[in-house]
Scaffold this motif. Structure first.
Motif, mmCIF file in Angstrom:
data_model
loop_
_atom_site.group_PDB
_atom_site.id
_atom_site.type_symbol
_atom_site.label_atom_id
_atom_site.label_comp_id
_atom_site.label_asym_id
_atom_site.label_seq_id
_atom_site.Cartn_x
_atom_site.Cartn_y
_atom_site.Cartn_z
ATOM 1 N N ASP A 1 0.812 -1.222 0.000
ATOM 2 C CA ASP A 1 0.000 0.000 0.000
ATOM 3 C C ASP A 1 0.842 1.268 0.000
ATOM 4 O O ASP A 1 0.388 2.336 0.422
ATOM 5 C CB ASP A 1 -0.926 0.010 1.224
ATOM 6 C CG ASP A 1 -1.990 -1.065 1.155
ATOM 7 O OD1 ASP A 1 -2.230 -1.587 0.053
ATOM 8 O OD2 ASP A 1 -2.573 -1.403 2.209
ATOM 9 N N ILE A 2 2.085 1.171 -0.513
ATOM 10 C CA ILE A 2 2.955 2.347 -0.557
ATOM 11 C C ILE A 2 2.315 3.483 -1.347
ATOM 12 O O ILE A 2 2.409 4.655 -0.961
ATOM 13 C CB ILE A 2 4.330 1.984 -1.156
ATOM 14 C CG1 ILE A 2 5.164 1.228 -0.116
ATOM 15 C CG2 ILE A 2 5.079 3.229 -1.602
ATOM 16 C CD1 ILE A 2 6.529 0.835 -0.602
ATOM 17 N N ALA A 3 1.650 3.168 -2.443
ATOM 18 C CA ALA A 3 1.017 4.216 -3.252
ATOM 19 C C ALA A 3 -0.004 5.002 -2.436
ATOM 20 O O ALA A 3 -0.093 6.236 -2.541
ATOM 21 C CB ALA A 3 0.359 3.610 -4.488
ATOM 22 N N ASP A 4 -0.777 4.302 -1.612
ATOM 23 C CA ASP A 4 -1.750 4.985 -0.753
ATOM 24 C C ASP A 4 -1.058 5.910 0.243
ATOM 25 O O ASP A 4 -1.523 7.021 0.506
ATOM 26 C CB ASP A 4 -2.603 3.964 0.000
ATOM 27 C CG ASP A 4 -3.495 3.146 -0.911
ATOM 28 O OD1 ASP A 4 -3.828 3.648 -2.013
ATOM 29 O OD2 ASP A 4 -3.868 2.027 -0.525
ATOM 30 N N ALA A 5 0.065 5.454 0.791
ATOM 31 C CA ALA A 5 0.811 6.279 1.739
ATOM 32 C C ALA A 5 1.331 7.550 1.077
ATOM 33 O O ALA A 5 1.221 8.651 1.622
ATOM 34 C CB ALA A 5 1.970 5.472 2.329
ATOM 35 N N LEU A 6 1.884 7.406 -0.123
ATOM 36 C CA LEU A 6 2.428 8.564 -0.828
ATOM 37 C C LEU A 6 1.323 9.530 -1.243
ATOM 38 O O LEU A 6 1.500 10.754 -1.196
ATOM 39 C CB LEU A 6 3.229 8.110 -2.045
ATOM 40 C CG LEU A 6 4.482 7.283 -1.723
ATOM 41 C CD1 LEU A 6 5.149 6.801 -2.995
ATOM 42 C CD2 LEU A 6 5.463 8.092 -0.880
ATOM 43 N N ASN A 7 0.188 9.007 -1.649
ATOM 44 C CA ASN A 7 -0.939 9.873 -1.986
ATOM 45 C C ASN A 7 -1.414 10.658 -0.763
ATOM 46 O O ASN A 7 -1.785 11.831 -0.871
ATOM 47 C CB ASN A 7 -2.101 9.042 -2.552
ATOM 48 C CG ASN A 7 -1.877 8.637 -3.993
ATOM 49 O OD1 ASN A 7 -1.233 9.354 -4.755
ATOM 50 N ND2 ASN A 7 -2.397 7.476 -4.376
ATOM 51 N N HIS A 8 -1.397 10.015 0.389
ATOM 52 C CA HIS A 8 -1.810 10.705 1.614
ATOM 53 C C HIS A 8 -0.835 11.832 1.947
ATOM 54 O O HIS A 8 -1.242 12.927 2.358
ATOM 55 C CB HIS A 8 -1.909 9.714 2.766
ATOM 56 C CG HIS A 8 -2.407 10.312 4.046
ATOM 57 N ND1 HIS A 8 -3.361 11.307 4.088
ATOM 58 C CD2 HIS A 8 -2.073 10.069 5.346
ATOM 59 C CE1 HIS A 8 -3.605 11.647 5.336
ATOM 60 N NE2 HIS A 8 -2.834 10.911 6.122
#
Length: 277
Positions: free
Chosen positions: A254-261
């Protein structure tokens, strides 16, 4: 991440990034060492900096790692390096903040801000923290003496003045910051507004020009990973004088979700990515 601001994009790769590996903060266990490594051995628990650490294995310079204190978890240690180093460089190295001085931290609930509150209190300073309405209790727990809710109060309209302003946001005019500083005050610029052309660079340039004359000073800096500051981070963390605020721990997938946040600019403290083995 987004290809902005333009000067950074041009220097970092106009059509695609020159460096495709993401991640800088790291904590983990040493799996292998080079022939000249003396400070660490296989099996040591460490934390620090490693370019491209969003991976199961990362390669780091010996000089940019520290032994992980036994009283903190790997997740806690991974949340510390860059943000704590920035806070230390801003308040200790650049502002030379002293005991009894009054510092205002604009953006006190983010990654750098949460550490800045703690570092300032450790130095014996009085801290006024500027943050949103949902984070007041959190920054108070970190040691802030006064909290200003930016949604209901503009700190630049107050009659209070400060020895140091550490600015993680850059959302006020330069003349407003100058008015809030004492005659020999220091304005420390960590970041500024986002923008496609100059981004925070524009605000930094305005600060340097606006503070060019007079006793008040503006300082723009890039935190250097020197052994002195790294040792300070390890000592502060190990002694419990600083602690990371972690909003969420994300699994590797879920790295993409973290970066989007992170890109929303509303992160509370730090986000951490946990590798799966």
């Amino acid at each position: 991440m987004t290809g902005t601001p333009l000067p950074v994009r041009m220097s970092g790769g106009l059509r695609r990034p020159k460096e495709s590996r993401l991640g800088v903060d790291v904590s983990g266990v040493v799996e292998g060492i080079g022939a000249n490594v003396r400070r660490f051995k296989v099996g040591d628990e460490v934390f620090g900096f490693a370019d491209g650490c969003f991976a199961e294995f990362a390669c780091a310079k010996e000089s940019e790692l520290m032994s992980k204190p036994g009283n903190v978890s790997f997740e806690e240690a991974a949340a510390v390096p860059v943000a704590a180093l920035t806070a230390i460089h801003g308040l200790v190295v650049n502002a030379n903040l002293g005991a009894g001085e009054h510092v205002l931290i604009n953006g006190a609930s983010g990654g750098v801000g949460t550490f800045a509150v703690q570092v300032a209190k450790d130095l014996g300073a009085k801290v006024t923290a500027v943050c949103g309405p949902t984070n007041g209790a959190m920054v108070t727990d970190l040691g802030a003496d006064q909290v200003i809710d930016y949604s209901s109060e503009d700190f630049t309209r107050s009659r209070n003045t400060y020895d140091v302003i550490l600015d993680n946001v850059g959302n006020r005019r330069i003349r407003d910051y100058k008015r809030c500083l004492k005659p020999n005050g220091r304005y420390i610029v960590v970041s500024g507004p986002k923008g496609k052309i100059l981004g925070p660079i524009g605000h930094m340039l305005k600060a340097m020009i606006g503070f060019k004359f007079g006793a008040q000073k503006a300082m723009v800096f890039k935190a250097q990973r020197t052994p002195k500051e790294l040792e300070m981070i390890a000592e502060l963390l190990g002694s419990g004088r600083i602690k990371p605020v972690i909003e969420q721990v994300y699994p590797f997938d879920d790295i993409a979700d973290a970066l989007n946040h992170i890109e929303t600019g509303r992160t509370r403290g730090k986000l951490v990515v946990r590798m799966a083995f």
